[in-house]
Write an enzyme that holds these catalytic residues in place. Sequence first.
Site, PDB file in Angstrom:
ATOM      1  N   ASP A  58       0.879  -1.170   0.000  1.00 11.69           N
ATOM      2  CA  ASP A  58       0.000   0.000   0.000  1.00 11.69           C
ATOM      3  C   ASP A  58       0.917   1.220   0.000  1.00 11.69           C
ATOM      4  OD1 ASP A  58      -1.615   2.173   0.593  1.00 11.69           O
ATOM      5  OD2 ASP A  58      -2.818   1.106   2.069  1.00 11.69           O
ATOM      6  N   ASN A  85       3.153   3.296 -10.376  1.00  6.69           N
ATOM      7  CA  ASN A  85       1.919   3.455 -11.161  1.00  6.69           C
ATOM      8  C   ASN A  85       0.691   3.730 -10.301  1.00  6.69           C
ATOM      9  OD1 ASN A  85      -0.034   2.705 -13.538  1.00  6.69           O
ATOM     10  ND2 ASN A  85      -0.545   1.264 -11.897  1.00  6.69           N
ATOM     11  N   TYR A 155      -5.807  16.228  -7.812  1.00  9.76           N
ATOM     12  CA  TYR A 155      -5.147  15.190  -8.620  1.00  9.76           C
ATOM     13  C   TYR A 155      -4.085  15.820  -9.522  1.00  9.76           C
ATOM     14  CZ  TYR A 155      -4.607  11.637 -12.304  1.00  9.76           C
ATOM     15  OH  TYR A 155      -4.094  10.734 -13.206  1.00  9.76           O
ATOM     16  N   LYS A 159       0.139  15.423  -9.511  1.00 10.76           N
ATOM     17  CA  LYS A 159       0.961  14.949 -10.633  1.00 10.76           C
ATOM     18  C   LYS A 159       2.028  15.997 -11.003  1.00 10.76           C
ATOM     19  CE  LYS A 159      -1.128  10.930 -11.339  1.00 10.76           C
ATOM     20  NZ  LYS A 159      -0.460   9.630 -11.125  1.00 10.76           N
ATOM     21  N   THR A 188      -9.777   2.756 -18.428  1.00  2.00           N
ATOM     22  CA  THR A 188      -9.602   1.961 -17.201  1.00  2.00           C
ATOM     23  C   THR A 188     -10.713   2.402 -16.247  1.00  2.00           C
ATOM     24  OG1 THR A 188      -8.243   3.684 -16.196  1.00  2.00           O
ATOM     25  CG2 THR A 188      -7.064   1.979 -17.440  1.00  2.00           C
TER      26      THR A 188
HETATM   27  N1  LIG Z   1      -6.590   6.199 -17.064  1.00  2.00           N
HETATM   28  C1  LIG Z   1      -6.155   7.380 -17.488  1.00  2.00           C
HETATM   29  O1  LIG Z   1      -6.750   8.008 -18.404  1.00  2.00           O
HETATM   30  C2  LIG Z   1      -4.923   8.009 -16.882  1.00  2.00           C
HETATM   31  C3  LIG Z   1      -4.458   9.214 -17.444  1.00  2.00           C
HETATM   32  C4  LIG Z   1      -3.311   9.799 -16.925  1.00  2.00           C
HETATM   33  C5  LIG Z   1      -2.644   9.180 -15.881  1.00  2.00           C
HETATM   34  N2  LIG Z   1      -3.106   8.004 -15.352  1.00  2.00           N
HETATM   35  C6  LIG Z   1      -2.362   7.399 -14.240  1.00  2.00           C
HETATM   36  O2  LIG Z   1      -2.082   6.040 -14.516  1.00  2.00           O
HETATM   37  C7  LIG Z   1      -1.961   5.296 -13.298  1.00  2.00           C
HETATM   38  C8  LIG Z   1      -2.834   4.056 -13.380  1.00  2.00           C
HETATM   39  O3  LIG Z   1      -4.182   4.476 -13.526  1.00  2.00           O
HETATM   40  P1  LIG Z   1      -5.336   3.554 -14.129  1.00  2.00           P
HETATM   41  O4  LIG Z   1      -6.041   4.359 -15.138  1.00  2.00           O
HETATM   42  O5  LIG Z   1      -4.814   2.216 -14.468  1.00  2.00           O
HETATM   43  O6  LIG Z   1      -6.313   3.491 -12.849  1.00  2.00           O
HETATM   44  P2  LIG Z   1      -7.064   2.301 -12.124  1.00  2.00           P
HETATM   45  O7  LIG Z   1      -7.548   1.299 -13.079  1.00  2.00           O
HETATM   46  O8  LIG Z   1      -8.013   2.982 -11.196  1.00  2.00           O
HETATM   47  O9  LIG Z   1      -5.889   1.618 -11.271  1.00  2.00           O
HETATM   48  C9  LIG Z   1      -5.260   2.289 -10.237  1.00  2.00           C
HETATM   49  C10 LIG Z   1      -4.405   1.282  -9.479  1.00  2.00           C
HETATM   50  O10 LIG Z   1      -3.750   1.976  -8.400  1.00  2.00           O
HETATM   51  C11 LIG Z   1      -3.977   1.231  -7.232  1.00  2.00           C
HETATM   52  N3  LIG Z   1      -3.846   2.024  -6.015  1.00  2.00           N
HETATM   53  C12 LIG Z   1      -4.511   3.142  -5.652  1.00  2.00           C
HETATM   54  N4  LIG Z   1      -4.111   3.548  -4.433  1.00  2.00           N
HETATM   55  C13 LIG Z   1      -3.158   2.663  -4.026  1.00  2.00           C
HETATM   56  C14 LIG Z   1      -2.364   2.522  -2.872  1.00  2.00           C
HETATM   57  N5  LIG Z   1      -2.461   3.382  -1.844  1.00  2.00           N
HETATM   58  N6  LIG Z   1      -1.480   1.514  -2.799  1.00  2.00           N
HETATM   59  C15 LIG Z   1      -1.376   0.635  -3.816  1.00  2.00           C
HETATM   60  N7  LIG Z   1      -2.116   0.670  -4.922  1.00  2.00           N
HETATM   61  C16 LIG Z   1      -2.996   1.682  -5.031  1.00  2.00           C
HETATM   62  C17 LIG Z   1      -5.366   0.649  -7.399  1.00  2.00           C
HETATM   63  O11 LIG Z   1      -5.596  -0.383  -6.464  1.00  2.00           O
HETATM   64  P3  LIG Z   1      -7.103  -0.824  -6.008  1.00  2.00           P
HETATM   65  O12 LIG Z   1      -7.609  -1.757  -7.077  1.00  2.00           O
HETATM   66  O13 LIG Z   1      -6.861  -1.506  -4.690  1.00  2.00           O
HETATM   67  O14 LIG Z   1      -7.907   0.440  -5.896  1.00  2.00           O
HETATM   68  C18 LIG Z   1      -5.234   0.169  -8.845  1.00  2.00           C
HETATM   69  O15 LIG Z   1      -4.520  -1.035  -8.890  1.00  2.00           O
HETATM   70  C19 LIG Z   1      -2.364   6.269 -12.184  1.00  2.00           C
HETATM   71  O16 LIG Z   1      -1.206   6.793 -11.569  1.00  2.00           O
HETATM   72  C20 LIG Z   1      -3.116   7.358 -12.920  1.00  2.00           C
HETATM   73  O17 LIG Z   1      -3.073   8.586 -12.236  1.00  2.00           O
HETATM   74  C21 LIG Z   1      -4.235   7.414 -15.820  1.00  2.00           C
END
Ligand SMILES: NC(=O)c1ccc[n+]([C@@H]2O[C@H](COP(=O)([O-])OP(=O)(O)OC[C@H]3O[C@@H](n4cnc5c(N)ncnc54)[C@H](OP(=O)(O)O)[C@@H]3O)[C@@H](O)[C@H]2O)c1
Length: 230
Positions: A58, A85, A155, A159, A188
């Site tokens: 975590d 990530n 958020y 970043k 996602t």
């Molecule tokens: N999707 C987009 O359009 C987008 C755009 C720009 C940047 N990003 C960045 O890409 C990264 C991945 O995002 P995603 O879109 O794949 O989101 P996602 O599907 O919501 O996945 C987020 C992941 O982070 C985990 N997480 C959150 N808090 C945590 C903690 N305290 N300790 C460990 N794990 C934790 C979640 O675990 P749980 O399943 O337990 O919640 C999940 O595995 C993030 O940093 C996000 O800001 C995403």
Amino acid sequence: MKTALITGANKGIGYEVARQLASKGFHVFVGARNAKAGRKAAEEMGKKCGKATFLEIDVADNDSVKKAAREFSNSEDHLDVLVNNAGVVVDGDEAILEISDDLFRKTLETNTLGALRVTRAFVPLLRKSKAPRVINVSSGSGQLTGGADGWAPAYSISKSALNGVTSQLAAALPKFAVNSVCPGWVRTDMGGKNANRSVEEGADTIAWLATEAPQELTGKFLRDRKEIAW
Ligand SMILES: NC(=O)c1ccc[n+]([C@@H]2O[C@H](COP(=O)([O-])OP(=O)(O)OC[C@H]3O[C@@H](n4cnc5c(N)ncnc54)[C@H](OP(=O)(O)O)[C@@H]3O)[C@@H](O)[C@H]2O)c1
């Protein structure tokens, strides 16, 4: 065998990065705070793509991060690639003047401090790699160039600050490659169904930085394998 740790790898972009690295022959550590989901993801990956091990972590909890580093070092003597990530969006359309201190702290705790504390805990293991790489998954919403559009201020600021962490780590760790990546808008749980990129597209630059990118490429912010403005 090369090793990689990806935080928040039980789903979304993190899962896809882990899957791609396992397919390329890495021993992948699937970092997740939810043990059930993390174990399931690692098992799936292990069956389909290569070597994958679940690691409970975590990133918002210092004790959990330290415990994960101890557990990792029980089975491995080095770490080649760390992908920070894990991330959360706690706010939405609230304006900067309306978000609470609590919401702001929660966001920074995971998105900014989380990446720093995981890197700090794993640096001794990364130092034992011949070519250590740290990749911080950031976002274009944190880009300061061009100004903010007002969406999810906590958020976005977390970043921008993560990009600051990247720049500072690159200076502090000259033999490492430390970079920030914007994956684009990705389908996602966080990005939603209307996003214009698949997880494969979102993971591409991260996996490239973990494998093929020159080791000298450090202290940058990238999207689509190219440098972008901070
Ligand atoms: N999707 C987009 O359009 C987008 C755009 C720009 C940047 N990003 C960045 O890409 C990264 C991945 O995002 P995603 O879109 O794949 O989101 P996602 O599907 O919501 O996945 C987020 C992941 O982070 C985990 N997480 C959150 N808090 C945590 C903690 N305290 N300790 C460990 N794990 C934790 C979640 O675990 P749980 O399943 O337990 O919640 C999940 O595995 C993030 O940093 C996000 O800001 C995403």
